[in-house]
Design a protein around this motif. Structure first.
Motif, PDB file in Angstrom:
ATOM      1  N   PHE A 165       1.543  -8.679 -14.074  1.00 18.82           N
ATOM      2  CA  PHE A 165      -0.081  -7.090 -13.172  1.00 18.82           C
ATOM      3  C   PHE A 165      -1.425  -7.809 -13.618  1.00 18.82           C
ATOM      4  O   PHE A 165      -1.617  -7.344 -14.516  1.00 18.82           O
ATOM      5  CB  PHE A 165       0.721  -5.502 -13.125  1.00 18.82           C
ATOM      6  N   GLY A 166      -2.167  -7.839 -12.818  1.00 20.16           N
ATOM      7  CA  GLY A 166      -3.698  -7.997 -13.103  1.00 20.16           C
ATOM      8  C   GLY A 166      -4.578  -6.912 -12.744  1.00 20.16           C
ATOM      9  O   GLY A 166      -4.231  -5.849 -12.197  1.00 20.16           O
ATOM     10  N   ASP A 167      -5.909  -7.035 -13.132  1.00 21.20           N
ATOM     11  CA  ASP A 167      -6.516  -6.257 -12.780  1.00 21.20           C
ATOM     12  C   ASP A 167      -7.121  -6.272 -11.211  1.00 21.20           C
ATOM     13  O   ASP A 167      -8.668  -7.270 -10.828  1.00 21.20           O
ATOM     14  CB  ASP A 167      -8.094  -6.186 -13.322  1.00 21.20           C
ATOM     15  N   CYS A 168      -6.478  -6.271 -10.352  1.00 19.27           N
ATOM     16  CA  CYS A 168      -6.613  -6.790  -9.152  1.00 19.27           C
ATOM     17  C   CYS A 168      -5.512  -5.359  -8.256  1.00 19.27           C
ATOM     18  O   CYS A 168      -4.639  -5.318  -8.688  1.00 19.27           O
ATOM     19  CB  CYS A 168      -6.550  -7.686  -8.770  1.00 19.27           C
ATOM     20  N   ILE A 169      -6.431  -4.722  -7.581  1.00 16.82           N
ATOM     21  CA  ILE A 169      -5.511  -3.704  -6.683  1.00 16.82           C
ATOM     22  C   ILE A 169      -4.559  -3.925  -5.688  1.00 16.82           C
ATOM     23  O   ILE A 169      -3.798  -3.143  -5.321  1.00 16.82           O
ATOM     24  CB  ILE A 169      -6.627  -2.250  -6.002  1.00 16.82           C
ATOM     25  N   SER A 170      -5.175  -5.223  -5.370  1.00 10.21           N
ATOM     26  CA  SER A 170      -4.163  -5.978  -4.241  1.00 10.21           C
ATOM     27  C   SER A 170      -2.449  -6.124  -5.142  1.00 10.21           C
ATOM     28  O   SER A 170      -1.097  -5.644  -4.536  1.00 10.21           O
ATOM     29  CB  SER A 170      -4.490  -6.573  -3.428  1.00 10.21           C
ATOM     30  N   HIS A 171      -2.782  -5.987  -6.585  1.00 10.19           N
ATOM     31  CA  HIS A 171      -1.573  -6.168  -6.906  1.00 10.19           C
ATOM     32  C   HIS A 171      -0.397  -5.118  -6.794  1.00 10.19           C
ATOM     33  O   HIS A 171       0.526  -4.994  -7.217  1.00 10.19           O
ATOM     34  CB  HIS A 171      -1.333  -6.679  -8.501  1.00 10.19           C
ATOM     35  N   ALA A 172      -1.244  -3.609  -6.282  1.00 12.84           N
ATOM     36  CA  ALA A 172      -0.393  -3.013  -6.381  1.00 12.84           C
ATOM     37  C   ALA A 172       0.457  -2.157  -5.463  1.00 12.84           C
ATOM     38  O   ALA A 172       1.197  -0.874  -5.135  1.00 12.84           O
ATOM     39  CB  ALA A 172      -1.562  -1.070  -6.816  1.00 12.84           C
ATOM     40  N   LEU A 173       0.027  -3.309  -4.119  1.00 13.56           N
ATOM     41  CA  LEU A 173       0.877  -2.677  -3.031  1.00 13.56           C
ATOM     42  C   LEU A 173       1.641  -3.799  -2.677  1.00 13.56           C
ATOM     43  O   LEU A 173       1.775  -5.456  -2.522  1.00 13.56           O
ATOM     44  CB  LEU A 173      -0.539  -2.682  -1.884  1.00 13.56           C
ATOM     45  N   PRO A 174       2.984  -3.482  -2.642  1.00 12.91           N
ATOM     46  CA  PRO A 174       4.494  -3.996  -2.215  1.00 12.91           C
ATOM     47  C   PRO A 174       3.368  -4.872  -0.164  1.00 12.91           C
ATOM     48  O   PRO A 174       2.790  -4.162   0.173  1.00 12.91           O
ATOM     49  CB  PRO A 174       5.500  -3.123  -1.868  1.00 12.91           C
ATOM     50  N   LYS A 175       4.677  -5.667  -0.173  1.00  5.89           N
ATOM     51  CA  LYS A 175       3.886  -6.565   0.675  1.00  5.89           C
ATOM     52  C   LYS A 175       4.595  -6.473   2.305  1.00  5.89           C
ATOM     53  O   LYS A 175       4.431  -6.997   2.326  1.00  5.89           O
ATOM     54  CB  LYS A 175       3.215  -8.148   0.541  1.00  5.89           C
ATOM     55  N   ASP A 176       6.089  -6.101   1.620  1.00  3.52           N
ATOM     56  CA  ASP A 176       7.014  -6.499   2.518  1.00  3.52           C
ATOM     57  C   ASP A 176       7.478  -5.017   3.113  1.00  3.52           C
ATOM     58  O   ASP A 176       8.562  -5.124   2.576  1.00  3.52           O
ATOM     59  CB  ASP A 176       8.244  -7.136   1.620  1.00  3.52           C
ATOM     60  N   SER A 177       7.283  -3.831   3.121  1.00  8.62           N
ATOM     61  CA  SER A 177       7.595  -2.826   3.530  1.00  8.62           C
ATOM     62  C   SER A 177       7.241  -1.702   4.302  1.00  8.62           C
ATOM     63  O   SER A 177       7.302  -0.879   5.002  1.00  8.62           O
ATOM     64  CB  SER A 177       7.642  -1.001   1.848  1.00  8.62           C
TER      65      SER A 177
END
Length: 205
Positions: A165-177
């Motif tokens: 997990f990096g400094d990117c808000i998209s990494h905090a967002l599950p993509k399949d729910s």
């Protein structure tokens, strides 16, 4: 402007009087709900509401946020009005936004109180775990500025043995729910870079 003004989710809790916005709200809600039928997992989708100051972007987003209150949980509202105008998104502000998102996602943040920018990957992962398996709705209201932290909200978490997990808000967002994101902005370019041109809803003037 103090970073504490970077969010104001209290505004999003009250429907208020949404005069004349029913057709626009219905259009946005239809787009948001597309693919959400039943319990089948669906990919994350983002939508942008674009218009000049005072055109009703935030009011439209509030109406949709309220109308869909029984369809999504958690619902997270982050207001960035005026705080990021042509300025870098500071590490301290990123921490505060992530903490606010965690709090609205039902996380007890009392033990997470921090302003250490080095904790951003850890907070990002916590938010990801909190949202995993949930049909969430997030509104990022009045976004002025795009950089690597906000850009392309639907991009995937890096894969492989070295993924982290990096400094990117998209990494905090599950993509399949079945998660959904609404971005409001006065700048079409900003919303376009965050959710894609095909997902923009201009406010008619």
């Amino acid at each position: 402007l103090d970073d504490d003004d970077a969010y104001d989710d209290e505004e999003a809790k009250f429907p208020g009087r949404f005069v004349g916005l029913d057709p626009a709200a219905e259009t946005v809600e239809k787009l948001i709900l597309e693919g959400c039928e039943g319990d089948a997992n669906t990919i994350l989708k983002g939508f942008g509401i674009v218009g000049y100051g005072g055109s009703g972007k935030t009011t439209l987003a509030r109406k949709v946020f309220w109308n869909l209150r029984n369809m999504f949980w958690p619902r997270i509202w982050v207001s960035l009005s005026g705080t990021l105008y042509d300025a870098p998104v500071s590490g301290e502000l990123r921490v505060k936004v992530l903490m606010k998102m965690l709090e609205q996602a039902g996380c007890d943040v009392s033990e997470l109180s921090t302003t250490n920018v080095g904790d951003i990957p850890n907070l990002t992962e916590k938010l990801y775990r909190r949202l995993t398996g949930k049909r969430y709705l997030i509104v990022l209201d009045e976004v002025w500025h795009v950089n690597g932290w906000y850009g392309d909200l639907c991009s995937e978490l890096p894969k492989g043995d070295d993924a982290s997990f990096g400094d990117c808000i998209s990494h905090a967002l599950p993509k399949d729910s079945g998660g959904r994101i609404i971005v409001t902005s006065r700048r079409e370019r900003v919303a376009r870079e965050m959710v894609g041109r095909e997902n923009l809803k201009p406010i008619d003037t």
